[in-house]
Design a protein around this motif. Structure first.
Motif, PDB file in Angstrom:
ATOM      1  N   ALA A  98     -32.560 -69.090 -96.563  1.00 27.47           N
ATOM      2  CA  ALA A  98     -32.814 -68.573 -95.214  1.00 27.47           C
ATOM      3  C   ALA A  98     -31.951 -69.277 -94.175  1.00 27.47           C
ATOM      4  CB  ALA A  98     -34.299 -68.737 -94.875  1.00 27.47           C
ATOM      5  N   HIS A  99     -31.858 -70.605 -94.281  1.00 24.54           N
ATOM      6  CA  HIS A  99     -31.128 -71.336 -93.246  1.00 24.54           C
ATOM      7  C   HIS A  99     -29.669 -70.907 -93.214  1.00 24.54           C
ATOM      8  CE1 HIS A  99     -29.192 -74.699 -91.140  1.00 24.54           C
ATOM      9  NE2 HIS A  99     -30.313 -74.734 -90.459  1.00 24.54           N
ATOM     10  N   GLN A 100     -29.078 -70.819 -94.392  1.00 26.01           N
ATOM     11  CA  GLN A 100     -27.687 -70.378 -94.493  1.00 26.01           C
ATOM     12  C   GLN A 100     -27.518 -68.966 -93.937  1.00 26.01           C
ATOM     13  OE1 GLN A 100     -24.941 -71.776 -95.348  1.00 26.01           O
ATOM     14  NE2 GLN A 100     -23.583 -70.063 -95.814  1.00 26.01           N
ATOM     15  N   ASP A 101     -28.432 -68.086 -94.286  1.00 28.83           N
ATOM     16  CA  ASP A 101     -28.309 -66.680 -93.887  1.00 28.83           C
ATOM     17  C   ASP A 101     -28.532 -66.477 -92.386  1.00 28.83           C
ATOM     18  OD1 ASP A 101     -27.672 -65.830 -96.414  1.00 28.83           O
ATOM     19  OD2 ASP A 101     -29.717 -65.291 -96.960  1.00 28.83           O
ATOM     20  N   LEU A 102     -29.262 -67.404 -91.750  1.00 26.90           N
ATOM     21  CA  LEU A 102     -29.589 -67.230 -90.325  1.00 26.90           C
ATOM     22  C   LEU A 102     -28.758 -68.150 -89.428  1.00 26.90           C
ATOM     23  CD1 LEU A 102     -31.886 -65.629 -91.560  1.00 26.90           C
ATOM     24  CD2 LEU A 102     -33.453 -66.648 -89.924  1.00 26.90           C
ATOM     25  N   ARG A 103     -27.728 -68.755 -89.973  1.00 20.88           N
ATOM     26  CA  ARG A 103     -27.020 -69.790 -89.221  1.00 20.88           C
ATOM     27  C   ARG A 103     -26.326 -69.246 -87.967  1.00 20.88           C
ATOM     28  NH1 ARG A 103     -24.297 -67.864 -93.214  1.00 20.88           N
ATOM     29  NH2 ARG A 103     -22.050 -67.545 -93.087  1.00 20.88           N
ATOM     30  N   ALA A 104     -26.095 -67.929 -87.892  1.00 19.31           N
ATOM     31  CA  ALA A 104     -25.420 -67.358 -86.717  1.00 19.31           C
ATOM     32  C   ALA A 104     -26.393 -67.031 -85.588  1.00 19.31           C
ATOM     33  CB  ALA A 104     -24.653 -66.094 -87.121  1.00 19.31           C
ATOM     34  N   LEU A 105     -27.682 -67.346 -85.775  1.00 16.93           N
ATOM     35  CA  LEU A 105     -28.668 -66.967 -84.753  1.00 16.93           C
ATOM     36  C   LEU A 105     -28.380 -67.606 -83.387  1.00 16.93           C
ATOM     37  CD1 LEU A 105     -31.210 -65.406 -83.990  1.00 16.93           C
ATOM     38  CD2 LEU A 105     -32.590 -67.231 -84.994  1.00 16.93           C
ATOM     39  N   PRO A 106     -28.089 -68.912 -83.306  1.00 17.24           N
ATOM     40  CA  PRO A 106     -27.832 -69.507 -81.982  1.00 17.24           C
ATOM     41  C   PRO A 106     -26.655 -68.840 -81.273  1.00 17.24           C
ATOM     42  CG  PRO A 106     -28.093 -71.219 -83.660  1.00 17.24           C
ATOM     43  CD  PRO A 106     -28.043 -69.914 -84.389  1.00 17.24           C
ATOM     44  N   GLU A 107     -25.621 -68.527 -82.046  1.00 18.29           N
ATOM     45  CA  GLU A 107     -24.426 -67.901 -81.477  1.00 18.29           C
ATOM     46  C   GLU A 107     -24.747 -66.504 -80.922  1.00 18.29           C
ATOM     47  OE1 GLU A 107     -20.317 -66.426 -83.511  1.00 18.29           O
ATOM     48  OE2 GLU A 107     -21.391 -68.072 -84.495  1.00 18.29           O
ATOM     49  N   LEU A 108     -25.520 -65.721 -81.688  1.00 21.42           N
ATOM     50  CA  LEU A 108     -25.882 -64.374 -81.243  1.00 21.42           C
ATOM     51  C   LEU A 108     -26.779 -64.444 -80.005  1.00 21.42           C
ATOM     52  CD1 LEU A 108     -26.493 -62.823 -84.750  1.00 21.42           C
ATOM     53  CD2 LEU A 108     -24.904 -61.905 -83.062  1.00 21.42           C
ATOM     54  N   ARG A 109     -27.714 -65.381 -80.020  1.00 20.27           N
ATOM     55  CA  ARG A 109     -28.605 -65.525 -78.852  1.00 20.27           C
ATOM     56  C   ARG A 109     -27.796 -65.946 -77.616  1.00 20.27           C
ATOM     57  NH1 ARG A 109     -34.090 -66.837 -80.806  1.00 20.27           N
ATOM     58  NH2 ARG A 109     -34.891 -64.772 -81.356  1.00 20.27           N
ATOM     59  N   ALA A 110     -26.826 -66.843 -77.838  1.00 21.28           N
ATOM     60  CA  ALA A 110     -26.007 -67.302 -76.707  1.00 21.28           C
ATOM     61  C   ALA A 110     -25.218 -66.139 -76.115  1.00 21.28           C
ATOM     62  CB  ALA A 110     -25.057 -68.413 -77.169  1.00 21.28           C
ATOM     63  N   ALA A 111     -24.910 -65.160 -76.981  1.00 25.09           N
ATOM     64  CA  ALA A 111     -24.184 -63.984 -76.508  1.00 25.09           C
ATOM     65  C   ALA A 111     -25.135 -62.929 -75.945  1.00 25.09           C
ATOM     66  CB  ALA A 111     -23.363 -63.399 -77.661  1.00 25.09           C
TER      67      ALA A 111
END
Lengths: 148, 470
Positions: free
Chosen positions: A74-87
């Protein structure tokens, strides 16, 4: 359809994390939600996080984004979450469920790492999902506290 | 791309192959092709047993085949790794060099046909390649060159359960080429057995769903000239239904296929959540052998007592072959069951299959009709990984454990079929209502529940490897 809140439709986005091909739980959860009157946009297995964001753009009324992960990545698969939220994307409660780390025991540290990514709710058992969605829905409808 | 008598394969795979004449001559020289084993089993009315088996390293694979041969299987498997299934030959190759133990099967394309022939020659029984690739063309070319006379898969059954987004048009055409090459070979006197994977997602698959997919793939294969088809049906758990479904394979073949096509029913022993104790797992494996014989199967694909815990070791796999064979043995020939109940089940299975496939077969363009039917939910499979199937069908077990349609979605069933399914699933008076997810989970864990009511103890603790949770 649920008319409790005077709405015709409650909608959620559902899918399985990018590296994970477990279809059965995904289908069972979709059935359960439909049984409770939800419209389910089911993105299915092996769904990259960006696809969840795209789906939310297409269905801005969605109450939550529900991501299953059974393979421990899960952690690997969701690692882009902060970047998407920042956008400015994926601005809905992200609910994660399943087996959330490699090995049979998930530690508090594992869960904290997921929360640090921005995961809003972690459910070890899909049985509590509808209750959680009802609580999130009620919270979202509460009027802003008045100050003054 | 290169062209091998109509089979389009990658140039790299093609460049490594022997001359086609050499492949045909080598296949023709095999002393015991799979079709002959199936014919003999059919004539003897006693199914042969086949284990699944595949490891990454070549030496290890040779050793595994030799060890399993001593357990007396009729056919042995070369189960392929998942990178090869997904055409990631480079990844398979890199893993083979670095950590062959990380491969979950034998990367035949990477090892190449010469080593494949070493496998073929290492044992006296024929080999079958089992994989799960929506596009098994390169693998098929190498398997043929290796002298392998049986090949599993089809354009529906090897796509929708495994792949998220491979269009049916692509997989159906890829398998059409595989079948056409079988037709070419049959014209030269080489019969390749083509097994159809009716097991699908392996979770609560209603018999008529499994058999409808098999009928459509079988019709497509026969049109291309395939002369030997093994139709695999997954053990569901209710004996009368399982026997009826295996028998229905023959009656459906008679209805939908040219009599020149040899069709063999095959039972895949229970593919769902498996019992955890060696005792109960062993009993289920034994029962699978018995049901295969009673249903008239020519072959039964065995399981192991380590099924709940992952890929089995060779000893457990060999024991599974022996246990399944005991189930087919004459010691159990006294077993009788309710013939009229089986006949009734068989009647309804055949009727449901007809209602599913007849509208599709009535269309002039079979592949387009299949694709449209899945898109519209007139064909469907439960728990599919694919966006190209709706998976709106909700299967449930009835009180006896037989698998029924609780919700048939958009399947074009008659009122009579819908009424029967609903009646069989009606809860008894006073039954405690359960949520759909609880009921479906209990149905999936059917044998775990039965096992838990017996005085047995699982050999592994609750915190070690556990069976899959749904």
């Amino acid at each position: 359809m649920d008319t409790l809140h005077g709405r015709s439709e409650r909608l959620v986005i559902l899918g399985v994390a990018e590296s994970d091909a477990h279809a059965v739980a995904n289908h069972l959860i979709a059935m359960q939600l439909r049984e409770h009157g939800f419209t389910v946009v089911n993105l299915g297995v092996c769904t990259p996080l960006a696809d969840f964001a795209d789906a939310l753009d297409r269905h801005p009324r969605a109450e939550a984004v529900l991501i299953g992960s059974l393979n421990g990545h899960a952690h690997q698969d969701l690692r882009a979450l902060p970047e998407l939220r920042a956008a400015g994307r994926l601005r809905r409660p992200v609910v994660l469920g399943g087996n959330l780390s490699v090995g049979s025991r998930t530690t508090d540290a594992d869960l904290q790492r997921l929360r640090d990514l921005g995961v809003d709710h972690i459910l070890p058992d899909a049985g509590g999902l509808v209750l959680l969605l009802d609580m999130l829905d009620a919270a979202a409808r509460e009027p802003e506290p008045q100050h003054g | 791309m290169a062209d091998l008598h109509g089979l389009e394969i990658s140039a790299r795979t093609a460049a490594a192959l022997p001359d086609w004449d050499d492949t045909v001559a080598y296949l023709a020289s095999r002393p015991l092709p799979a079709v002959e084993v199936l014919r003999a089993a059919d004539a003897a009315a006693r199914p042969v047993v086949q284990p699944r088996c595949g490891v990454g390293g070549h030496g290890e694979m040779l050793g595994l085949l030799r060890e399993l041969e001593s357990a007396g299987p009729g056919i042995l498997s070369v189960t392929i790794d998942s990178h090869t299934r997904l055409l990631r030959f480079d990844t398979a190759s890199a893993l083979l060099r670095r950590r062959p133990a990380d491969l979950n099967g034998y990367p035949l394309v990477t090892h190449g046909w010469q080593r494949g022939r070493e496998l073929t020659e290492a044992v006296a029984v024929p080999l079958e390649v089992r994989h799960g690739s929506p596009d098994g063309r390169d693998l098929f070319a190498v398997a043929l060159a290796a002298g392998i006379t049986s090949y599993e898969g089809g354009g529906i059954g090897y796509n929708l359960p495994y792949s998220k987004d491979v269009p049916l048009a692509h997989s159906l055409r890829a398998w059409q080429q595989v079948d056409a090459l079988c037709g070419t070979l049959a014209a030269s006197g080489v019969v390749v057995d083509r097994e159809l994977f009716g097991t699908l997602t392996a979770v609560l698959v209603p018999p008529s769903t499994s058999l409808a997919v098999a009928v459509l793939e079988a019709v497509a294969a026969a049109r291309e000239g395939v002369r030997c088809l093994s139709v695999a049906y997954p053990q569901g758990g209710e004996p009368h239904q399982d026997i009826a479904a295996l028998r229905a394979v023959r009656s459906l073949a008679a209805r939908y296929l040219d009599p020149a096509v040899e069709v063999f029913p095959v039972l895949h022993e229970f593919m769902g959540v498996f019992p955890r104790t060696p005792e109960y797992a062993g009993l289920l494996i034994l029962q699978g052998g018995l049901l295969a014989r009673l249903g008239g199967a020519a072959k039964v694909v065995s399981k192991t007592v380590q099924e709940a815990y992952g890929i089995p070791d060779a000893a457990a796999n060999a024991a599974g072959v022996r246990t399944a064979a005991l189930g087919t043995s004459d010691l159990l020939d006294f077993v009788r069951y309710d013939e009229s109940r089986v006949a009734e089940e068989q009647h309804w299975i055949e009727r449901e299959v007809a209602e599913l496939v007849d509208p599709v077969l009535a269309d002039g363009d079979l592949f387009a009709a299949v694709e449209t039917a899945f898109a519209e939910g007139r064909l469907d499979i439960p728990f599919s990984a694919s966006v190209h199937a709706r998976s709106r069908v909700v299967p449930r077990r009835d009180r006896d454990g037989a698998i029924r349609y609780a919700d048939s979605g958009s399947l074009p069933f008659s009122r009579a079929v819908l009424r029967r399914n609903a009646a069989l699933l009606r809860d008894p008076e006073g039954a405690r209502p359960r949520s759909l997810i609880d009921a479906a989970t209990a149905d999936i864990h059917y044998f775990l529940d039965k096992e838990s009511r017996l005085p047995l103890r699982a050999p592994y603790g609750a915190n070690s490897d556990t069976p899959p949770r749904y």
